[in-house]
Design a protein around this motif. Structure first.
Motif, PDB file in Angstrom:
ATOM      1  N   THR A 394       1.764 -10.622  14.855  1.00 43.41           N
ATOM      2  CA  THR A 394       1.635  -9.168  14.959  1.00 43.41           C
ATOM      3  C   THR A 394       0.940  -8.575  13.728  1.00 43.41           C
ATOM      4  O   THR A 394       1.028  -9.115  12.621  1.00 43.41           O
ATOM      5  CB  THR A 394       3.024  -8.512  15.079  1.00 43.41           C
ATOM      6  N   ALA A 395       0.261  -7.476  13.965  1.00 48.22           N
ATOM      7  CA  ALA A 395      -0.252  -6.614  12.901  1.00 48.22           C
ATOM      8  C   ALA A 395       0.411  -5.262  13.095  1.00 48.22           C
ATOM      9  O   ALA A 395       0.402  -4.710  14.204  1.00 48.22           O
ATOM     10  CB  ALA A 395      -1.768  -6.485  12.971  1.00 48.22           C
ATOM     11  N   GLY A 396       1.014  -4.722  12.028  1.00 48.80           N
ATOM     12  CA  GLY A 396       1.821  -3.526  12.211  1.00 48.80           C
ATOM     13  C   GLY A 396       1.614  -2.477  11.139  1.00 48.80           C
ATOM     14  O   GLY A 396       1.103  -2.747  10.044  1.00 48.80           O
ATOM     15  N   LEU A 397       2.037  -1.275  11.469  1.00 52.70           N
ATOM     16  CA  LEU A 397       2.029  -0.137  10.548  1.00 52.70           C
ATOM     17  C   LEU A 397       3.407   0.518  10.615  1.00 52.70           C
ATOM     18  O   LEU A 397       3.884   0.870  11.700  1.00 52.70           O
ATOM     19  CB  LEU A 397       0.946   0.875  10.927  1.00 52.70           C
ATOM     20  N   THR A 398       4.037   0.683   9.443  1.00 54.63           N
ATOM     21  CA  THR A 398       5.386   1.227   9.372  1.00 54.63           C
ATOM     22  C   THR A 398       5.402   2.430   8.449  1.00 54.63           C
ATOM     23  O   THR A 398       4.820   2.390   7.353  1.00 54.63           O
ATOM     24  CB  THR A 398       6.378   0.169   8.852  1.00 54.63           C
ATOM     25  N   LEU A 399       6.080   3.485   8.880  1.00 56.99           N
ATOM     26  CA  LEU A 399       6.299   4.674   8.058  1.00 56.99           C
ATOM     27  C   LEU A 399       7.766   4.719   7.670  1.00 56.99           C
ATOM     28  O   LEU A 399       8.640   4.386   8.469  1.00 56.99           O
ATOM     29  CB  LEU A 399       5.917   5.943   8.819  1.00 56.99           C
ATOM     30  N   GLY A 400       8.017   5.138   6.445  1.00 55.66           N
ATOM     31  CA  GLY A 400       9.393   5.142   5.964  1.00 55.66           C
ATOM     32  C   GLY A 400       9.703   6.356   5.116  1.00 55.66           C
ATOM     33  O   GLY A 400       8.807   7.022   4.577  1.00 55.66           O
ATOM     34  N   LEU A 401      10.993   6.643   4.992  1.00 56.22           N
ATOM     35  CA  LEU A 401      11.482   7.733   4.165  1.00 56.22           C
ATOM     36  C   LEU A 401      12.659   7.214   3.344  1.00 56.22           C
ATOM     37  O   LEU A 401      13.604   6.651   3.894  1.00 56.22           O
ATOM     38  CB  LEU A 401      11.937   8.914   5.018  1.00 56.22           C
ATOM     39  N   ARG A 402      12.562   7.375   2.035  1.00 57.25           N
ATOM     40  CA  ARG A 402      13.663   6.985   1.150  1.00 57.25           C
ATOM     41  C   ARG A 402      14.190   8.229   0.431  1.00 57.25           C
ATOM     42  O   ARG A 402      13.434   9.145   0.124  1.00 57.25           O
ATOM     43  CB  ARG A 402      13.218   5.922   0.144  1.00 57.25           C
ATOM     44  N   ALA A 403      15.506   8.247   0.171  1.00 56.51           N
ATOM     45  CA  ALA A 403      16.114   9.430  -0.437  1.00 56.51           C
ATOM     46  C   ALA A 403      17.312   9.017  -1.278  1.00 56.51           C
ATOM     47  O   ALA A 403      18.042   8.085  -0.932  1.00 56.51           O
ATOM     48  CB  ALA A 403      16.554  10.420   0.639  1.00 56.51           C
ATOM     49  N   GLU A 404      17.501   9.717  -2.408  1.00 60.84           N
ATOM     50  CA  GLU A 404      18.700   9.572  -3.225  1.00 60.84           C
ATOM     51  C   GLU A 404      19.687  10.642  -2.763  1.00 60.84           C
ATOM     52  O   GLU A 404      19.535  11.819  -3.085  1.00 60.84           O
ATOM     53  CB  GLU A 404      18.370   9.745  -4.703  1.00 60.84           C
TER      54      GLU A 404
END
Length: 497
Positions: A394-404
């Motif tokens: 697979t070739a993929g694109l991932t979006l993410g959100l990190r928070a304290e």
């Protein structure tokens, strides 16, 4: 004869008295030396040091109040500078005032002789109070008493009092930067105005009566005043607390731990009813609960984080791997167990864009190439022919959100799309050669920070592959499509440096 001799003696005594009298009268008298006058000596004026307190941790407020109270009890020795001024200067300069370089830079900005640093963060399972004095001239630690533990809001003032003797020794050794210690030039008093010279005129003019000048009317000369630096206008970034001032991206971050996963392969519109579904783990309504063990780990390295500031410093190389052990699969009769291998790896690039107050949030973009294998190995050169081995490239694109979320809790959420380039036997000529496919992936992670380097993470993730088979007349198997999904639950030890 005797009368004349007596008269001569009296005359001689009177002459001697007349000669010695003026000498005795002219001789200076020495003042009597009293005990009270001997004790009076000019008192030496003590230096007043500008000191600020920088506190952090869950009991920062209690530590700050206790230290400032000790300083306020000695107004002749110390002048207290608000902590808000220190943090504003640290934000503006991009420095950490708890380090030697940061303390020296902030002290030069504010004219500080010393910084009192209080850290009440948790080490291991117990909280402790670590106090130190940093010299304003060079930022070096002048006093660092042994940390007191355990620390609570009520015990912090007690710890401060116990360590104050050592702290004050360090404060007395502190010096402000030379550029700031020099007092400003005293303001010269303005010269008195001279009265105007009267114009000569033939008409006799009565000069105006001069107002008598009393000693009270004279303006006393101004004393030299050290001009305190004017607070600059707050910029948006100055409102951030020190915890987020000019943060450097980490050089490396990752996690390693144990993962439980499952698998469920389900076909849709099986025309002849010959396609066998597969479940690994407890089947609940066609969904497999995680139960099979895997070792999982991921690592992201930011190679330019220590050499550059800005965009390139947050570009990282990332990779992950999940590897099963001890898996078995049974045939259609259930009589034979076949060794089974489940493995997934990914590698690619990740870019993190921080935002929000104190950079407590971050937006991720990750591009990866990877492979997910689920293979049933043969026993005595035989394996179940009704279960296809899959190998998704697979070739993929991932979006993410990190928070304290808090001082101890972090949260990370990712959602991505994977484009399968192949699926192993499932899209081969034997099974479904005309298949079209896609995949989605998602994960949610909650991390509890043990200290600035380590944390404990609980992660839930899901990979879901979906197919549309598009069968033709004469194909070995006729079905409309399938769903192959892999839920997972991981407990990991995370790290960041």
């Amino acid at each position: 004869m005797k009368t004349r001799n007596r008269f001569g003696s009296i005359t001689a005594l009177l002459g001697a008295a007349l000669l010695l009298g003026p000498v005795a009268h002219a001789a200076p008298k020495k003042p009597a030396k009293t005990t009270q006058s001997a004790k009076k000596k000019p008192a030496k004026q003590a230096d007043v040091r500008r000191v600020a307190v920088v506190a952090s941790g869950p009991h920062a407020e209690a530590a700050r109040d206790a230290l400032e109270a000790e300083l306020a009890r000695r107004p002749a020795r110390y002048e207290i500078v608000p902590e808000s001024a220190v943090r504003s200067a640290a934000s503006r300069l991009g420095q950490d005032p708890t380090t030697a370089a940061g303390a020296s830079a902030v002290a030069s900005e504010l004219g500080l002789s010393a910084l009192l640093v209080a850290d009440t963060s948790t080490t291991g399972k117990k909280q402790q109070v670590r106090l130190s004095v940093r010299n304003g001239k060079d930022g070096k630690a002048l006093a660092s008493p042994a940390a007191a533990r355990p620390a609570t809001a009520k015990l912090v003032p007690v710890s401060v009092k116990r360590q104050w003797t050592a702290l004050e020794k360090g404060l007395q050794k502190s010096r402000a930067p030379e550029a700031v210690v020099a007092p400003s030039k005293p303001v010269e008093p303005e010269p008195p105005l001279k009265p105007a010279t009267p114009i000569t005129d033939t008409t006799p003019v009565t000069p105006p009566a001069k107002t008598p000048v009393t000693p009270e009317d004279k303006t006393p000369p101004r004393k030299p005043v050290v001009v305190a630096p004017k607070p600059e206008e707050k910029k948006p970034e100055d409102t951030q607390t020190y915890a987020g001032t000019a943060r450097r991206p980490p050089l490396v971050e990752g996690a390693v731990g144990l993962k439980l996963f499952g698998r469920s392969l389900r076909y849709k519109d099986d025309l002849f009813g010959v396609l066998r579904p597969y479940t690994l783990g407890l089947d609940v309504g066609g969904f497999a609960l995680p139960g099979a063990p895997q070792v999982s780990g991921d690592l992201t390295v930011y190679p330019l984080a220590r050499f550059k500031q800005g965009a390139l410093a947050r570009l990282g190389l990332t990779g992950s791997i999940d590897q099963s052990f001890g898996l078995k699969s049974t045939g259609s009769t259930g009589a034979v167990s076949y060794p089974t291998v489940a493995r997934e790896w990914q590698a690619g690039l990740r870019y993190v864009m921080p935002f929000g107050q104190a950079e407590r949030y971050g937006f991720e973009v990750t591009g990866t190439y990877g492979m997910n294998t689920f293979r049933i190995d043969p026993v005595n050169d035989e394996r179940p022919l009704d279960l296809p081995n899959v190998e998704y490239q697979t070739a993929g694109l991932t979006l993410g959100l990190r928070a304290e979320l808090t001082q101890k809790l972090d949260f990370n959420f990712r959602l991505g799309y994977l484009h399968p380039l192949s699926a192993g036997e499932l899209n081969s000529d034997t099974w479904f050669p005309n298949a079209s496919m896609g995949a989605v992936t998602g994960s949610a992670t909650v991390a509890y920070r043990l200290n600035s380097f380590l944390d404990v993470r609980l992660k839930a993730d899901l990979r879901r592959y979906f197919f549309k088979f598009n069968p033709d007349v004469g194909d070995n198997y006729i079905a409309g499509g399938a769903v192959d999904q892999y839920p997972g639950l991981s407990l990991q030890l995370g790290f960041k440096y």
